[in-house]
Design a protein around this motif. Structure first.
Motif, PDB file in Angstrom:
ATOM      1  N   ALA A   1      -2.645   0.114  -4.277  1.00  0.00           N
ATOM      2  CA  ALA A   1      -2.325  -1.223  -3.775  1.00  0.00           C
ATOM      3  C   ALA A   1      -1.598  -1.965  -4.885  1.00  0.00           C
ATOM      4  O   ALA A   1      -2.199  -2.358  -5.874  1.00  0.00           O
ATOM      5  CB  ALA A   1      -3.598  -1.948  -3.371  1.00  0.00           C
TER       6      ALA A   1
ATOM      7  N   ILE B   1       0.832  -1.200   0.000  1.00  0.00           N
ATOM      8  CA  ILE B   1       0.000   0.000   0.000  1.00  0.00           C
ATOM      9  C   ILE B   1       0.869   1.252   0.000  1.00  0.00           C
ATOM     10  O   ILE B   1       1.805   1.366   0.779  1.00  0.00           O
ATOM     11  CB  ILE B   1      -0.905   0.006   1.260  1.00  0.00           C
ATOM     12  CG1 ILE B   1      -1.994  -1.060   1.129  1.00  0.00           C
ATOM     13  CG2 ILE B   1      -1.512   1.374   1.492  1.00  0.00           C
ATOM     14  CD1 ILE B   1      -3.121  -0.694   0.195  1.00  0.00           C
TER      15      ILE B   1
ATOM     16  N   TYR C   1      -5.147   5.641  -1.991  1.00  0.00           N
ATOM     17  CA  TYR C   1      -4.044   4.694  -1.875  1.00  0.00           C
ATOM     18  C   TYR C   1      -3.873   3.910  -3.161  1.00  0.00           C
ATOM     19  O   TYR C   1      -4.814   3.746  -3.928  1.00  0.00           O
ATOM     20  CB  TYR C   1      -4.301   3.716  -0.719  1.00  0.00           C
ATOM     21  CG  TYR C   1      -4.336   4.412   0.603  1.00  0.00           C
ATOM     22  CD1 TYR C   1      -3.192   4.518   1.384  1.00  0.00           C
ATOM     23  CD2 TYR C   1      -5.515   5.011   1.058  1.00  0.00           C
ATOM     24  CE1 TYR C   1      -3.212   5.196   2.590  1.00  0.00           C
ATOM     25  CE2 TYR C   1      -5.544   5.690   2.259  1.00  0.00           C
ATOM     26  CZ  TYR C   1      -4.395   5.793   3.024  1.00  0.00           C
ATOM     27  OH  TYR C   1      -4.417   6.464   4.205  1.00  0.00           O
TER      28      TYR C   1
ATOM     29  N   VAL D   1      -9.062   3.190  -3.285  1.00  0.00           N
ATOM     30  CA  VAL D   1      -7.875   2.368  -3.532  1.00  0.00           C
ATOM     31  C   VAL D   1      -7.786   1.991  -5.005  1.00  0.00           C
ATOM     32  O   VAL D   1      -8.748   1.492  -5.587  1.00  0.00           O
ATOM     33  CB  VAL D   1      -7.892   1.081  -2.674  1.00  0.00           C
ATOM     34  CG1 VAL D   1      -6.679   0.202  -2.985  1.00  0.00           C
ATOM     35  CG2 VAL D   1      -7.949   1.419  -1.187  1.00  0.00           C
TER      36      VAL D   1
ATOM     37  N   LEU E   1      -3.413  -6.430   3.068  1.00  0.00           N
ATOM     38  CA  LEU E   1      -3.202  -4.997   2.907  1.00  0.00           C
ATOM     39  C   LEU E   1      -4.136  -4.253   3.855  1.00  0.00           C
ATOM     40  O   LEU E   1      -5.266  -4.687   4.069  1.00  0.00           O
ATOM     41  CB  LEU E   1      -3.478  -4.576   1.463  1.00  0.00           C
ATOM     42  CG  LEU E   1      -2.669  -5.296   0.375  1.00  0.00           C
ATOM     43  CD1 LEU E   1      -3.564  -6.130  -0.490  1.00  0.00           C
ATOM     44  CD2 LEU E   1      -1.915  -4.299  -0.463  1.00  0.00           C
TER      45      LEU E   1
ATOM     46  N   VAL F   1      -5.907  -0.498   4.821  1.00  0.00           N
ATOM     47  CA  VAL F   1      -6.202   0.896   4.470  1.00  0.00           C
ATOM     48  C   VAL F   1      -7.243   1.413   5.457  1.00  0.00           C
ATOM     49  O   VAL F   1      -8.002   0.631   6.023  1.00  0.00           O
ATOM     50  CB  VAL F   1      -6.749   1.054   3.026  1.00  0.00           C
ATOM     51  CG1 VAL F   1      -5.687   0.748   2.003  1.00  0.00           C
ATOM     52  CG2 VAL F   1      -7.990   0.213   2.799  1.00  0.00           C
TER      53      VAL F   1
END
Ligand code: CUA
Length: 163
Positions: free
Chosen positions: A74, A64, A72, A96, A88, A90
């Protein structure tokens, strides 16, 4: 025109007008969704040398990465039979963008909780953006048959609640 001719003409018109209006309507809907609402098939966004993944940005830093307020990226590398990374995190409410590729054979990334369903192909970079409005765990799996342990290839997104 005799009465019969007029009736026939109206029948023809009744078929011809919709047969023109329907494709025009569909084309309009396609243009509005593609360019207005930005709805399109997730596709290849760039190509890379699959043998050089570990030294090619952005896959030299899998995981991330914060790319803006609440946004974000990924970065995921699929390989038989794991996702790197497989977990992951967030924060809740994040947008994302998944950026993925494969090290070896064709894999898939299926994340039903966030409408992500794409293929990860060696040499190609797949990109798809989604949102995580609610905290929780969002499992994802490989959904392209990739060999004997395909069914074990999975991971999860952990969406952490805002304090
Ligand atoms: Cu990777 Cu199935």
């Amino acid at each position: 025109m005799a009465k019969n001719d007029t009736t026939l003409y109206l029948y023809e018109l009744a078929w011809m007008l919709p047969s023109v209006a329907l494709p025009v309507g569909m084309l309009a809907a396609l243009l509005v969704t593609a360019f207005g609402a930005h709805i399109h098939l997730p596709g290849q966004s760039m190509t890379i040398d699959a043998a050089q993944i570990d030294t090619t940005a952005p896959f030299d830093q899998p995981g991330i990465v914060n790319v803006g307020p609440g946004r974000y990226e990924a970065r995921i590398i699929a390989a038989i039979w794991t996702f790197n990374p497989a977990e992951l995190r967030v924060p809740e409410g994040s947008e994302v963008t998944f950026v993925g590729t494969s090290r070896d054979v064709i894999h898939g990334l299926f994340l039903p909780g966030a409408d992500v369903n794409v293929m990860l192909i060696p040499g190609q970079v797949t990109r798809i953006t989604t949102r995580f409005p609610k905290a929780g765990e969002y499992p994802f799996v490989c959904h392209e048959y990739c060999g004997i342990a395909h069914h074990t290839m999975a991971g999860k997104i952990i969406v952490e609640p805002l304090k």
